[in-house]
Design a protein around this motif. Structure first.
Motif, PDB file in Angstrom:
ATOM      1  N   THR A  69       0.838  -1.204   0.000  1.00 19.04           N
ATOM      2  CA  THR A  69       0.000   0.000   0.000  1.00 19.04           C
ATOM      3  C   THR A  69       0.868   1.247   0.000  1.00 19.04           C
ATOM      4  O   THR A  69       0.580   2.227  -0.702  1.00 19.04           O
ATOM      5  CB  THR A  69      -0.938   0.014   1.223  1.00 19.04           C
ATOM      6  N   GLY A  70       1.950   1.213   0.788  1.00 20.65           N
ATOM      7  CA  GLY A  70       2.888   2.334   0.820  1.00 20.65           C
ATOM      8  C   GLY A  70       3.519   2.595  -0.534  1.00 20.65           C
ATOM      9  O   GLY A  70       3.664   3.747  -0.961  1.00 20.65           O
ATOM     10  N   ILE A  71       3.892   1.531  -1.233  1.00 18.88           N
ATOM     11  CA  ILE A  71       4.487   1.674  -2.569  1.00 18.88           C
ATOM     12  C   ILE A  71       3.476   2.271  -3.546  1.00 18.88           C
ATOM     13  O   ILE A  71       3.821   3.137  -4.367  1.00 18.88           O
ATOM     14  CB  ILE A  71       5.007   0.306  -3.075  1.00 18.88           C
ATOM     15  N   ILE A  72       2.211   1.829  -3.456  1.00 23.42           N
ATOM     16  CA  ILE A  72       1.158   2.374  -4.323  1.00 23.42           C
ATOM     17  C   ILE A  72       0.975   3.871  -4.067  1.00 23.42           C
ATOM     18  O   ILE A  72       0.910   4.684  -5.005  1.00 23.42           O
ATOM     19  CB  ILE A  72      -0.170   1.620  -4.106  1.00 23.42           C
ATOM     20  N   PHE A  73       0.902   4.253  -2.786  1.00 20.59           N
ATOM     21  CA  PHE A  73       0.740   5.664  -2.446  1.00 20.59           C
ATOM     22  C   PHE A  73       1.954   6.474  -2.889  1.00 20.59           C
ATOM     23  O   PHE A  73       1.820   7.610  -3.347  1.00 20.59           O
ATOM     24  CB  PHE A  73       0.516   5.830  -0.934  1.00 20.59           C
ATOM     25  N   SER A  74       3.138   5.884  -2.738  1.00 24.73           N
ATOM     26  CA  SER A  74       4.360   6.568  -3.153  1.00 24.73           C
ATOM     27  C   SER A  74       4.328   6.873  -4.646  1.00 24.73           C
ATOM     28  O   SER A  74       4.696   7.969  -5.084  1.00 24.73           O
ATOM     29  CB  SER A  74       5.577   5.708  -2.804  1.00 24.73           C
ATOM     30  N   SER A  75       3.873   5.903  -5.443  1.00 22.98           N
ATOM     31  CA  SER A  75       3.766   6.098  -6.893  1.00 22.98           C
ATOM     32  C   SER A  75       2.729   7.171  -7.231  1.00 22.98           C
ATOM     33  O   SER A  75       2.964   8.032  -8.088  1.00 22.98           O
ATOM     34  CB  SER A  75       3.384   4.785  -7.581  1.00 22.98           C
ATOM     35  N   PHE A  76       1.588   7.123  -6.536  1.00 22.91           N
ATOM     36  CA  PHE A  76       0.529   8.102  -6.788  1.00 22.91           C
ATOM     37  C   PHE A  76       0.988   9.517  -6.433  1.00 22.91           C
ATOM     38  O   PHE A  76       0.786  10.468  -7.208  1.00 22.91           O
ATOM     39  CB  PHE A  76      -0.715   7.736  -5.976  1.00 22.91           C
ATOM     40  N   LEU A  77       1.641   9.653  -5.283  1.00 22.03           N
ATOM     41  CA  LEU A  77       2.112  10.969  -4.855  1.00 22.03           C
ATOM     42  C   LEU A  77       3.232  11.470  -5.767  1.00 22.03           C
ATOM     43  O   LEU A  77       3.351  12.672  -6.017  1.00 22.03           O
ATOM     44  CB  LEU A  77       2.594  10.902  -3.404  1.00 22.03           C
ATOM     45  N   GLY A  78       4.037  10.520  -6.276  1.00 18.93           N
ATOM     46  CA  GLY A  78       5.070  10.895  -7.238  1.00 18.93           C
ATOM     47  C   GLY A  78       4.465  11.494  -8.497  1.00 18.93           C
ATOM     48  O   GLY A  78       5.001  12.453  -9.067  1.00 18.93           O
ATOM     49  N   SER A  79       3.321  10.951  -8.933  1.00 21.55           N
ATOM     50  CA  SER A  79       2.642  11.492 -10.115  1.00 21.55           C
ATOM     51  C   SER A  79       2.072  12.881  -9.831  1.00 21.55           C
ATOM     52  O   SER A  79       2.056  13.754 -10.708  1.00 21.55           O
ATOM     53  CB  SER A  79       1.536  10.543 -10.578  1.00 21.55           C
ATOM     54  N   LEU A  80       1.611  13.112  -8.579  1.00 24.25           N
ATOM     55  CA  LEU A  80       1.139  14.450  -8.205  1.00 24.25           C
ATOM     56  C   LEU A  80       2.270  15.466  -8.279  1.00 24.25           C
ATOM     57  O   LEU A  80       2.091  16.592  -8.756  1.00 24.25           O
ATOM     58  CB  LEU A  80       0.561  14.435  -6.785  1.00 24.25           C
ATOM     59  N   ILE A  81       3.445  15.060  -7.796  1.00 24.71           N
ATOM     60  CA  ILE A  81       4.618  15.939  -7.855  1.00 24.71           C
ATOM     61  C   ILE A  81       4.968  16.248  -9.317  1.00 24.71           C
ATOM     62  O   ILE A  81       5.276  17.392  -9.671  1.00 24.71           O
ATOM     63  CB  ILE A  81       5.814  15.294  -7.127  1.00 24.71           C
ATOM     64  N   SER A  82       4.907  15.224 -10.173  1.00 20.94           N
ATOM     65  CA  SER A  82       5.185  15.425 -11.603  1.00 20.94           C
ATOM     66  C   SER A  82       4.183  16.400 -12.221  1.00 20.94           C
ATOM     67  O   SER A  82       4.547  17.223 -13.069  1.00 20.94           O
ATOM     68  CB  SER A  82       5.129  14.090 -12.346  1.00 20.94           C
ATOM     69  N   LEU A  83       2.925  16.306 -11.789  1.00 24.38           N
ATOM     70  CA  LEU A  83       1.893  17.215 -12.281  1.00 24.38           C
ATOM     71  C   LEU A  83       2.202  18.658 -11.883  1.00 24.38           C
ATOM     72  O   LEU A  83       2.076  19.585 -12.699  1.00 24.38           O
ATOM     73  CB  LEU A  83       0.525  16.795 -11.737  1.00 24.38           C
ATOM     74  N   ILE A  84       2.617  18.849 -10.638  1.00 23.11           N
ATOM     75  CA  ILE A  84       2.978  20.198 -10.176  1.00 23.11           C
ATOM     76  C   ILE A  84       4.162  20.724 -10.981  1.00 23.11           C
ATOM     77  O   ILE A  84       4.184  21.889 -11.404  1.00 23.11           O
ATOM     78  CB  ILE A  84       3.310  20.186  -8.666  1.00 23.11           C
ATOM     79  N   ILE A  85       5.151  19.840 -11.216  1.00 22.98           N
ATOM     80  CA  ILE A  85       6.332  20.248 -11.986  1.00 22.98           C
ATOM     81  C   ILE A  85       5.943  20.666 -13.404  1.00 22.98           C
ATOM     82  O   ILE A  85       6.501  21.608 -13.977  1.00 22.98           O
ATOM     83  CB  ILE A  85       7.377  19.107 -12.020  1.00 22.98           C
ATOM     84  N   ALA A  86       4.946  19.975 -13.984  1.00 25.46           N
ATOM     85  CA  ALA A  86       4.496  20.295 -15.346  1.00 25.46           C
ATOM     86  C   ALA A  86       3.955  21.717 -15.447  1.00 25.46           C
ATOM     87  O   ALA A  86       4.043  22.356 -16.500  1.00 25.46           O
ATOM     88  CB  ALA A  86       3.422  19.298 -15.780  1.00 25.46           C
ATOM     89  N   PHE A  87       3.390  22.224 -14.343  1.00 20.62           N
ATOM     90  CA  PHE A  87       2.855  23.583 -14.332  1.00 20.62           C
ATOM     91  C   PHE A  87       3.867  24.605 -13.814  1.00 20.62           C
ATOM     92  O   PHE A  87       3.566  25.783 -13.723  1.00 20.62           O
ATOM     93  CB  PHE A  87       1.588  23.655 -13.463  1.00 20.62           C
ATOM     94  N   THR A  88       5.045  24.125 -13.486  1.00 23.21           N
ATOM     95  CA  THR A  88       6.055  24.997 -12.900  1.00 23.21           C
ATOM     96  C   THR A  88       6.771  25.778 -13.988  1.00 23.21           C
ATOM     97  O   THR A  88       7.150  25.240 -15.012  1.00 23.21           O
ATOM     98  CB  THR A  88       7.089  24.179 -12.107  1.00 23.21           C
ATOM     99  N   GLY A  89       6.977  27.054 -13.722  1.00 23.55           N
ATOM    100  CA  GLY A  89       7.708  27.903 -14.660  1.00 23.55           C
ATOM    101  C   GLY A  89       9.096  28.193 -14.153  1.00 23.55           C
ATOM    102  O   GLY A  89      10.000  27.368 -14.234  1.00 23.55           O
TER     103      GLY A  89
END
Length: 355
Positions: free
Chosen positions: A171-191
């Motif tokens: 479960t921790g690994i699944i959450f880690s992957s999901f949160l990693g994708s959230l971070i990637s999403l934030i980076i995509a909007f980062t200038g």
């Protein structure tokens, strides 16, 4: 007589362990402060640090440039690396004892990723809570780290009522992957903040200064004290929750305290240095293999060893391809990933042997 001799042996063993760990920490600190683009003799480093601690006049032969390099650049960096390493190592040791699995650590359980989301969101949205000031970043990291570990446990219980260790880790690994994708999403909007966030995510203690040490110290003291106070309870819970209850341990309460303390340590470490993986996995495992599973000694020994380890790792990151500085997380991953594979293979062999 046998009990007395065993007790004397254990005292001698742990005395030797503490002397060795302390020597490793001191040697790591002096080496990390002395070595760099400008090499400083260790004798001068000792004089400079000793003069500051004991308020003694520094010998005239010590170059003023050396003093500035030691106090303004290297010493805060080395101290910060030590505090981050100590925080991650003791948190990893506590999680491994609580979950009775050497693969459990803040990185794998998703706590580091949760703390990273809080920190990245704070940097991206430029969040600043007025009455917290500089402490906004660690408080946000700790909050999201706590939310993550509670969500991991909640979903693990929903999947498996018995909450087996394997279920919690997956479960921790699944959450880690999901949160990693959230971070990637934030980076995509980062200038314009892209370079700052990317550099932070890879892990670094470079150019942090003394103010960052002031940020992490209160949380390190609080988290470490909570875990050290509960070291006997961790010993009991490492044999299983039912046995711990028979020994008079309030399992649910102690489990919550350990999880909260580990999340405080992880969140504060991530806030000041970024996501540095595998320290909470490698150091407690190595310390346990060398000195045994008794948390009364395992936790403080993990603090000393983890601090020295990250000091040396940071030294490697800034000297291996000098003048380019590698992110410290890259070095810990290069060391930690093979160790993780080794532990996993050892567990598989042990399982097959048991069958």
């Amino acid at each position: 007589m046998l009990r007395l001799s065993t007790r004397n042996y254990l005292k001698s063993k742990y005395l030797f362990a503490y002397v060795l760990a302390l020597a490793f920490l001191i040697i790591s600190m002096l080496t990390a402060v002395s070595v760099g683009s400008v090499s400083i003799p260790i004798s001068d480093t000792v004089r400079i640090i000793g003069a500051q601690i004991f308020r003694l006049p520094i010998a005239d032969q010590v170059d003023q440039m050396y003093k500035n390099i030691v106090f303004e650049i290297r010493l805060p960096r080395v101290f910060l690396a030590g505090l981050v390493g100590a925080s991650l190592a003791i948190a990893g040791a506590a999680f491994q004892g609580l979950l009775r699995n050497p693969l459990a650590d803040p990185y794998i359980l998703g706590v580091s990723s949760g703390a990273s989301v809080g920190a990245v969101a704070t940097l991206f949205f430029k969040i600043s809570i007025p009455f917290l000031g500089l402490y906004t970043l660690p408080v946000m990291s700790i909050t999201t780290a706590l939310m993550t570990i509670f969500l991991v446990l909640f979903f693990a219980r929903r999947v498996d009522r018995t909450m087996r260790v394997e279920t919690i880790i997956l479960t921790g690994i699944i959450f880690s992957s999901f949160l990693g994708s959230l971070i990637s999403l934030i980076i995509a909007f980062t200038g314009e903040q892209l370079q700052q966030i990317m550099g932070w995510l890879l892990g670094s203690v470079s150019m942090r200064g003394w103010s960052y040490i002031g940020i992490i110290i209160p949380f390190f003291i609080l988290g470490a004290l909570l875990l050290l106070i509960n070291s006997k309870e961790l010993n009991a819970m490492s044999f299983g929750e039912e046995r711990a209850q028979h020994l008079g341990v309030d399992v649910q309460k102690r489990k919550m305290v350990v999880l909260i303390a580990g999340s405080i340590l992880t969140g504060a470490a991530v806030a000041v240095s970024g996501a540095i993986g595998f320290v909470g996995l490698v150091i407690p495992h190595l310390t346990r293999r060398l000195w045994g599973p008794d948390h009364i000694h395992l936790l403080p020994l993990s603090i000393l060893t983890g601090a020295g380890f990250l000091m040396l790792t940071d030294l490697v990151s800034r000297t291996i391809i000098s003048p380019t500085i590698l992110p410290i997380g890259v070095i810990t991953a290069l060391i930690g990933a093979p160790v993780f594979a080794f532990i996993l293979m050892g567990q598989r062999k042990g399982t097959r042997g048991g069958m």
